[in-house]
Design an enzyme around this catalytic site. Structure first.
Site, mmCIF file in Angstrom:
data_model
loop_
_atom_site.group_PDB
_atom_site.id
_atom_site.type_symbol
_atom_site.label_atom_id
_atom_site.label_comp_id
_atom_site.label_asym_id
_atom_site.label_seq_id
_atom_site.Cartn_x
_atom_site.Cartn_y
_atom_site.Cartn_z
ATOM 1 N N SER A 147 0.873 -1.184 0.000
ATOM 2 C CA SER A 147 0.000 0.000 0.000
ATOM 3 C C SER A 147 0.903 1.225 0.000
ATOM 4 O O SER A 147 2.057 1.142 0.466
ATOM 5 C CB SER A 147 -0.830 -0.005 1.281
ATOM 6 O OG SER A 147 -1.286 1.294 1.580
ATOM 7 N N TYR A 161 -1.604 -0.810 10.242
ATOM 8 C CA TYR A 161 -1.745 -1.370 8.890
ATOM 9 C C TYR A 161 -0.516 -1.012 8.051
ATOM 10 O O TYR A 161 0.055 -1.872 7.363
ATOM 11 C CB TYR A 161 -3.019 -0.801 8.276
ATOM 12 C CG TYR A 161 -3.212 -1.001 6.800
ATOM 13 C CD1 TYR A 161 -3.812 -2.152 6.298
ATOM 14 C CD2 TYR A 161 -2.848 -0.008 5.878
ATOM 15 C CE1 TYR A 161 -4.031 -2.314 4.932
ATOM 16 C CE2 TYR A 161 -3.059 -0.153 4.519
ATOM 17 C CZ TYR A 161 -3.649 -1.312 4.048
ATOM 18 O OH TYR A 161 -3.865 -1.471 2.699
HETATM 19 N N1 NAD Z 1 -8.379 -0.215 -1.813
HETATM 20 C C1 NAD Z 1 -7.320 0.563 -1.641
HETATM 21 O O1 NAD Z 1 -7.372 1.785 -1.783
HETATM 22 C C2 NAD Z 1 -5.996 -0.030 -1.258
HETATM 23 C C3 NAD Z 1 -4.934 0.847 -1.028
HETATM 24 C C4 NAD Z 1 -3.687 0.332 -0.704
HETATM 25 C C5 NAD Z 1 -3.517 -1.037 -0.623
HETATM 26 N N2 NAD Z 1 -4.568 -1.871 -0.843
HETATM 27 C C6 NAD Z 1 -4.315 -3.306 -0.719
HETATM 28 O O2 NAD Z 1 -4.894 -3.985 -1.820
HETATM 29 C C7 NAD Z 1 -5.328 -5.278 -1.407
HETATM 30 C C8 NAD Z 1 -6.801 -5.473 -1.758
HETATM 31 O O3 NAD Z 1 -7.555 -4.500 -1.064
HETATM 32 P P1 NAD Z 1 -9.111 -4.228 -1.338
HETATM 33 O O4 NAD Z 1 -9.289 -2.777 -1.316
HETATM 34 O O5 NAD Z 1 -9.551 -5.024 -2.508
HETATM 35 O O6 NAD Z 1 -9.745 -4.798 0.018
HETATM 36 P P2 NAD Z 1 -11.047 -5.652 0.282
HETATM 37 O O7 NAD Z 1 -11.354 -5.493 1.723
HETATM 38 O O8 NAD Z 1 -12.100 -5.338 -0.720
HETATM 39 O O9 NAD Z 1 -10.543 -7.146 0.002
HETATM 40 C C9 NAD Z 1 -9.723 -7.842 0.896
HETATM 41 C C10 NAD Z 1 -10.187 -9.292 0.901
HETATM 42 O O10 NAD Z 1 -9.339 -10.034 1.807
HETATM 43 C C11 NAD Z 1 -10.168 -11.009 2.419
HETATM 44 N N3 NAD Z 1 -9.591 -11.491 3.672
HETATM 45 C C12 NAD Z 1 -9.442 -10.791 4.825
HETATM 46 N N4 NAD Z 1 -8.988 -11.594 5.796
HETATM 47 C C13 NAD Z 1 -8.825 -12.825 5.250
HETATM 48 C C14 NAD Z 1 -8.390 -14.075 5.771
HETATM 49 N N5 NAD Z 1 -8.055 -14.225 7.068
HETATM 50 N N6 NAD Z 1 -8.343 -15.130 4.933
HETATM 51 C C15 NAD Z 1 -8.728 -15.001 3.641
HETATM 52 N N7 NAD Z 1 -9.142 -13.836 3.100
HETATM 53 C C16 NAD Z 1 -9.198 -12.767 3.903
HETATM 54 C C17 NAD Z 1 -11.486 -10.267 2.664
HETATM 55 O O11 NAD Z 1 -12.544 -11.172 2.912
HETATM 56 C C18 NAD Z 1 -11.633 -9.435 1.415
HETATM 57 O O12 NAD Z 1 -12.450 -10.080 0.448
HETATM 58 C C19 NAD Z 1 -5.052 -5.352 0.095
HETATM 59 O O13 NAD Z 1 -3.828 -6.010 0.312
HETATM 60 C C20 NAD Z 1 -4.954 -3.905 0.508
HETATM 61 O O14 NAD Z 1 -4.174 -3.748 1.662
HETATM 62 C C21 NAD Z 1 -5.805 -1.397 -1.143
#
Ligand code: NAD
Length: 255
Positions: A147, A161
């Site tokens: 991130s 985080y």
């Molecule tokens: N959305 C953003 O702006 C953003 C920004 C920076 C980084 N990220 C990173 O991108 C990635 C995806 O993020 P997103 O926005 O799609 O989030 P999201 O919350 O939509 O998806 C994350 C998924 O991980 C799953 N998950 C959580 N705990 C789990 C576990 N114990 N076992 C199996 N699955 C599990 C959740 O059920 C969820 O479906 C993440 O690593 C996040 O940190 C996202």
């Protein structure tokens, strides 16, 4: 050597964790469209089933699995190898974000769950997958999700985080160094703000508008705008890239 325009993703066996999340689902749909076979891994069976039903090609796999108990990782990989015959690519998008307005409000439980999912489970799944790839003897691709917080320290109450995401970058570099001799590349994708449930959690409209105002491209990424970097890193075109962190933040951070 003539340049081959093909991605080489046809028929690859791909595991995507967090596969039914905002970004994960777009990554799954994109690999399926590229002709790969995809194991969609997330916590809820109904959601992984629904996504697999939408995906082109296949057959794919819908696996409901909590990644926190690392003792379950070998069984997870055995399921994928049992169904697809091999494992070529691991993409780890699964993560948890818990925002706290003040660092004095961060509890030990907040710290633990974010580290358990985001960093500990990610390391041990890399380890288990790399073991299988090494035995196969034909290399592999690992793509982790960090991130912008890895570099900024995190905005919007996300210090714990951000610490996990700093760990992802260090871990990705260390694994890239360690696994290169086995032709396994390890890279990270670093989103800025993508319009998903995670990004919106704990943010009101004013806070979101404040974030967007800092992004030169002027909007939050659609989750599908993260899929291209992942497919690139898994493709023939990224054969000489390892240990990299690809910044996909619309210019929010520049490095
Ligand atoms: N959305 C953003 O702006 C953003 C920004 C920076 C980084 N990220 C990173 O991108 C990635 C995806 O993020 P997103 O926005 O799609 O989030 P999201 O919350 O939509 O998806 C994350 C998924 O991980 C799953 N998950 C959580 N705990 C789990 C576990 N114990 N076992 C199996 N699955 C599990 C959740 O059920 C969820 O479906 C993440 O690593 C996040 O940190 C996202």
């Amino acid at each position: 050597m003539a340049f081959n325009i093909g991605s080489g993703l046809e028929g690859k066996s791909v595991v995507v964790t967090g596969g039914s999340g905002g970004i994960g689902r777009e990554v799954c749909l994109a690999f399926a469209a590229a002709g790969s076979r995809v194991a969609v891994v997330d916590v809820d069976q109904t959601r992984v089933d629904a996504l697999v039903a939408e995906m082109e090609g296949g057959p794919h796999l819908a696996i409901a699995h909590d990644l926190r108990p690392v003792s379950g990782h070998a069984e997870l990989i055995a399921k994928v190898v049992g169904a697809f015959g091999r494992l070529d690519v691991l993409v780890q998008t699964a993560a948890v974000l818990i925002r706290r307005a003040s660092v004095f409000d961060v509890s030990e439980a907040d710290w633990d769950i974010q580290h358990d999912v985001n960093l500990k489970a990610s390391f041990f799944l890399c380890q288990a997958v790399a073991r299988t790839m090494k035995e196969q003897g034909t290399g592999g691709r690992i793509i982790n999700f960090t991130s912008q917080g890895w570099m900024s320290g995190g905005f919007g109450g996300s210090v714990a985080y951000a610490a996990t995401k700093g760990g992802i970058v260090s871990m990705t570099r260390g694994l890239a160094r360690s696994l290169a001799k086995d032709k396994i590349t390890v890279n990270a994708v670093s989103p800025g703000a993508a319009d998903t449930a995670m990004m919106r959690s704990g943010m009101d409209d004013a806070a979101l508008a404040g974030t967007i105002a800092q992004i030169p491209l002027g909007y939050m990424a659609a989750p599908s705008e993260l899929a291209g970097s992942v497919l690139f890193l898994a493709s023939n075109h990224a054969s000489y890239i390892t240990g990299a962190t690809i910044n996909v933040s619309g210019g929010w951070l520049m490095y």
